[in-house]
Design an enzyme around this catalytic site. Sequence first.
Site, PDB file in Angstrom:
ATOM      1  N   CYS A 137      29.617 -48.847  37.650  1.00  0.00           N
ATOM      2  CA  CYS A 137      30.245 -48.556  36.354  1.00  0.00           C
ATOM      3  C   CYS A 137      29.297 -48.933  35.212  1.00  0.00           C
ATOM      4  CB  CYS A 137      31.550 -49.328  36.225  1.00  0.00           C
ATOM      5  SG  CYS A 137      32.457 -48.949  34.707  1.00  0.00           S
ATOM      6  N   ASN A 202      27.204 -42.867  41.006  1.00  0.00           N
ATOM      7  CA  ASN A 202      28.197 -43.179  39.990  1.00  0.00           C
ATOM      8  C   ASN A 202      27.795 -42.445  38.708  1.00  0.00           C
ATOM      9  OD1 ASN A 202      30.245 -44.524  38.418  1.00  0.00           O
ATOM     10  ND2 ASN A 202      30.153 -46.216  39.882  1.00  0.00           N
ATOM     11  N   THR A 203      28.510 -42.658  37.638  1.00  0.00           N
ATOM     12  CA  THR A 203      28.264 -41.902  36.408  1.00  0.00           C
ATOM     13  C   THR A 203      26.982 -42.336  35.702  1.00  0.00           C
ATOM     14  OG1 THR A 203      29.728 -43.445  35.260  1.00  0.00           O
ATOM     15  CG2 THR A 203      30.677 -41.356  36.007  1.00  0.00           C
ATOM     16  N   CYS A 342      18.384  -2.036  36.640  1.00  0.00           N
ATOM     17  CA  CYS A 342      17.952  -2.551  35.335  1.00  0.00           C
ATOM     18  C   CYS A 342      18.770  -1.928  34.199  1.00  0.00           C
ATOM     19  CB  CYS A 342      16.472  -2.255  35.131  1.00  0.00           C
ATOM     20  SG  CYS A 342      15.827  -2.858  33.544  1.00  0.00           S
ATOM     21  N   CYS A 423       1.130 -11.683  37.734  1.00  0.00           N
ATOM     22  CA  CYS A 423       2.344 -12.441  38.040  1.00  0.00           C
ATOM     23  C   CYS A 423       2.015 -13.674  38.881  1.00  0.00           C
ATOM     24  CB  CYS A 423       3.339 -11.546  38.790  1.00  0.00           C
ATOM     25  SG  CYS A 423       4.887 -12.388  39.210  1.00  0.00           S
TER      26      CYS A 423
END
Length: 471
Positions: A137, A202-203, A342, A423
């Site tokens: 916590c 936990n958070t 597309c 690319c």
Amino acid sequence: MREPKLDVNFAGIASPNPFWLASAPPTNTGEQIMRAFDAGWGGAVWKTIGEPVTNVSSRYSSIDWQGQRMMGLNNIELISDRPIEVNLREMAEVKRRYPKHAVIASLMVESKRETWHDIVRRSEDAGADGLELNFGCPHGMSERGMGSAVGQVPEYTEMITAWVKEKARTPVIVKLTPNITDIRVMARAAKQGGADAVSAINTINSITSVDLDTLTARPNVDGKSSHGGYCGPAVKPIALNMVQQIASDIDIPISGIGGVATWRDAAEFILLGSGTVQVCTAAMHYGYRIVEDMIDGLATWMREKSYASIEDFRGLSVPRVTEWKHLNLNYKIIAHINESKCIGCDLCMIACWDGAHQCIHRDRVSGEVNGPVELHTAPSVIEAVSRASIAVTPIAKLDASATGTAYGLTPLERIPRVDETECVGCNLCSLVCPVEECITMVEVPTGREPETWEERTRGASCAVPSPMMEQ
């Protein structure tokens, strides 16, 4: 193939399925947990029990994203504000009525051996199948020397876990905080202290937003606010990473937490090593019945993949995550644009030019496409052909398309072109494309043997001394 079995045995705790409710408001009372079990949840981790606290109002704030509510939820709520004896009495009743479901007591008390011994004894006497030690916590309780104040110090984590193991008759799960540099350190400390399992994460410490009118951060408590714990879909990538880190580092059962909202999320956590998954935000957002789709979806996927049990695929993705230096430098993919799908939105080209490697262009000209016409057949044309094959009462508006008029067909000059020689295969274009499978990444042979960065630099690192070595 027989119907897949979803039942699990997590660190000695039996559960009819891997879906557990996390310690949070959805598990605040026995009545809630019993309704959750009726909905299909396999287990529940009781909202953390300790000396009752006084919570504030309000307690929550959230981040919305493009119309989706609560992409991320922040809370400053503390542990249970109900008396310990009330929680334990209800826990005993839940276990009496639902003996085959997993009931886990989440615990947080002051850092004294005798205090931990007492709460362990009382929780197990109430029928808890296991104990989850809340060392995570990040707000309120940490300022009192509990929660993440324990979970951020390996020595404290190991010490208190060892205290609990002195008295515990049931499996002990240590809940880890993500608010730390390396979660593996804390997982090792928990195991060193004797933990039977860990739960993560936990958070995350957070401030979600500031009200630009009042200038107060949210949630607003009489003109002031506080940092809170962040959870929900937004934290899933962080949780998956930390679960994988633990699974690849030590051998210990893991209950995965963080943004689980669908069966797909659950499958990903299990593939990265989790034995069960815990859900909080999704249950708060949509209610307990989301577990029905989770159960059906996971079972269907397992059937398609011929997995008979959770253990058949648990952890299979762990070895596929490695350090960057072990990746193949000679593997190459390039983007391919499906002309028939597309819509000419230009998002891929804008992203490529402004955010990537300038390899997508719009320099086509109108005219016939090389190859069969199907390469550039719009959905409207396919619909027209289908309609023409059906005997129907003539309707002028519909029949117009049957003459070959291509409503919705994207002109060739609007369809981007990929310069395959330029690319680099970053796949940003496929991520921003709004049309499913319009842009795909295709592997191209390089003619070179697989080689990693570690392999490429191995000789150089041996030949050239480091500055530290020279000193």
